[in-house]
Write an enzyme that holds these catalytic residues in place. Structure first.
Site, PDB file in Angstrom:
ATOM      1  N   ASP A  44       1.996 -60.302   9.583  1.00  0.00           N
ATOM      2  CA  ASP A  44       3.151 -59.951  10.418  1.00  0.00           C
ATOM      3  C   ASP A  44       3.961 -61.206  10.758  1.00  0.00           C
ATOM      4  O   ASP A  44       5.026 -61.126  11.365  1.00  0.00           O
ATOM      5  CB  ASP A  44       2.715 -59.195  11.680  1.00  0.00           C
ATOM      6  CG  ASP A  44       1.786 -60.002  12.559  1.00  0.00           C
ATOM      7  OD1 ASP A  44       1.468 -61.149  12.212  1.00  0.00           O
ATOM      8  OD2 ASP A  44       1.377 -59.468  13.615  1.00  0.00           O
ATOM      9  N   LYS A 111      -5.720 -56.008   7.970  1.00  0.00           N
ATOM     10  CA  LYS A 111      -6.180 -56.917   9.041  1.00  0.00           C
ATOM     11  C   LYS A 111      -5.705 -56.373  10.378  1.00  0.00           C
ATOM     12  O   LYS A 111      -4.583 -55.865  10.484  1.00  0.00           O
ATOM     13  CB  LYS A 111      -5.624 -58.324   8.799  1.00  0.00           C
ATOM     14  CG  LYS A 111      -5.963 -59.311   9.916  1.00  0.00           C
ATOM     15  CD  LYS A 111      -5.773 -60.751   9.468  1.00  0.00           C
ATOM     16  CE  LYS A 111      -4.347 -61.233   9.495  1.00  0.00           C
ATOM     17  NZ  LYS A 111      -3.727 -61.215  10.843  1.00  0.00           N
ATOM     18  N   GLU A 113      -5.595 -57.438  14.528  1.00  0.00           N
ATOM     19  CA  GLU A 113      -5.828 -58.441  15.571  1.00  0.00           C
ATOM     20  C   GLU A 113      -6.640 -57.855  16.708  1.00  0.00           C
ATOM     21  O   GLU A 113      -6.500 -56.670  17.025  1.00  0.00           O
ATOM     22  CB  GLU A 113      -4.477 -58.913  16.142  1.00  0.00           C
ATOM     23  CG  GLU A 113      -3.761 -59.893  15.259  1.00  0.00           C
ATOM     24  CD  GLU A 113      -2.563 -60.521  15.960  1.00  0.00           C
ATOM     25  OE1 GLU A 113      -2.408 -60.364  17.187  1.00  0.00           O
ATOM     26  OE2 GLU A 113      -1.775 -61.160  15.246  1.00  0.00           O
ATOM     27  N   GLU A 178      -8.560 -67.731  14.471  1.00  0.00           N
ATOM     28  CA  GLU A 178      -7.345 -68.549  14.634  1.00  0.00           C
ATOM     29  C   GLU A 178      -7.439 -69.399  15.895  1.00  0.00           C
ATOM     30  O   GLU A 178      -7.701 -68.882  16.995  1.00  0.00           O
ATOM     31  CB  GLU A 178      -6.113 -67.621  14.701  1.00  0.00           C
ATOM     32  CG  GLU A 178      -4.809 -68.392  14.840  1.00  0.00           C
ATOM     33  CD  GLU A 178      -3.575 -67.615  14.428  1.00  0.00           C
ATOM     34  OE1 GLU A 178      -3.687 -66.438  14.006  1.00  0.00           O
ATOM     35  OE2 GLU A 178      -2.475 -68.199  14.511  1.00  0.00           O
TER      36      GLU A 178
END
Ligand code: KIV
Length: 276
Positions: A44, A111, A113, A178
């Site tokens: 994104d 994916k 988050e 991350e």
């Protein structure tokens, strides 16, 4: 397990780092497939890097599909991962429908988050045959556009470890970590049996992911975790300025860029034009 994932698990098993890069269009995807990037991520981050949005939260399913399809056309043999954008997974059923839309468009894995709170959604997708990658640590969709390191305090570090384990147990096939401290990246990677890919999470994850625009110097912001290997912005600026100068001076187009009429056709055309 499909061949693509098998190869990634083999790399983890043998300690061979996995290279993952974002792509949002056909030519980039084609180059990434040609050089053998292990996983191509239609993130994104397309919003801030390509579409001129302020934040990842503005990215829609329609945006994701448009860019995903271009990437799949450019990299049909690759392991293409696509992000479930902000708001696309409010509950397991909606998450499944959106994930299915992405996989039908060619994503081999989606994916999502979120930390431990995403366990139920990840379980719902993987139980229904969708390969899922978790994404812990800094989550732009949740934490906003200003990134920071997560997990410097023991309580948060433990929460990240619990999240990684719980997402793996729920059936995640991969994990992105991350902006977490290097020691935590190493620990989480060694604890999991699925590949854990880091971004800004130190040297010891099972692999590394970067945004394409950061690698080629095409981003307007620079990040400590990234490395620019070239400066496309500078070379593109120079090329465009030279084109503009050449058009103004008449140096473009030159003989090699033009085609000609034969003498006979030219005479015929000129002859027919007497009355013009
Ligand atoms: O959207 C994206 O590019 C990402 C990477 C930074 C992991 O999620």
């Amino acid at each position: 397990m499909c061949q693509k994932f098998h190869q990634l698990f083999q790399k983890k098993k043998h300690g061979i780092p996995i290279a993952m890069v974002t792509a949002y269009d056909y030519p980039t995807a084609r180059i990434e497939e040609e050089v053998g990037i292990d996983v191509i991520l239609v993130g994104d981050s397309v919003g801030t890097n390509v579409l001129g949005y302020e934040t990842e939260r503005e990215v829609t399913m329609a945006d994701m599909l448009h860019h995903l399809k271009a990437v799949v056309r450019g990299a049909p043999e690759s392991c293409v991962m696509a992000d479930l954008p902000y708001g696309a997974a409010p509950d397991p059923q909606t998450a499944f429908e959106n994930a299915q839309t992405l996989t039908r468009a060619g994503a081999r894995i989606v994916k999502i988050e979120g930390w431990e709170e995403r366990t139920a959604v990840v379980a719902a997708l993987s139980e229904r045959g969708i390969a899922v990658c978790g994404h812990i640590g800094y989550n732009p969709q949740v934490h906003g556009p200003k990134g920071r390191v997560f997990g410097k305090e023991a309580s948060v570090a433990l929460e990240l470890i619990r999240s990684a384990q719980s997402l793996e147990r729920a059936g995640a096939m991969m994990l992105i970590a991350e902006k977490i401290p290097e020691e935590l990246g190493r620990l989480i990677s060694s604890m999991l049996s699925i590949p854990a890919i880091g971004i800004g999470s130190g040297r010891y994850c099972d692999g590394q992911v970067l945004v394409f625009h950061d690698i080629v110097g095409l981003a307007w912001r620079t990040f400590r975790h990234a490395r620019a290997y070239t400066n496309i912005k500078e070379s593109t600026t120079a090329a465009l300025l030279q084109f503009k100068t050449d058009v103004a001076s008449g140096a473009f187009p030159a003989e090699e860029q033009v085609s000609h009429l034969s003498r006979t056709v030219l005479d015929e055309v000129a002859g027919a034009g007497k009355g013009w």
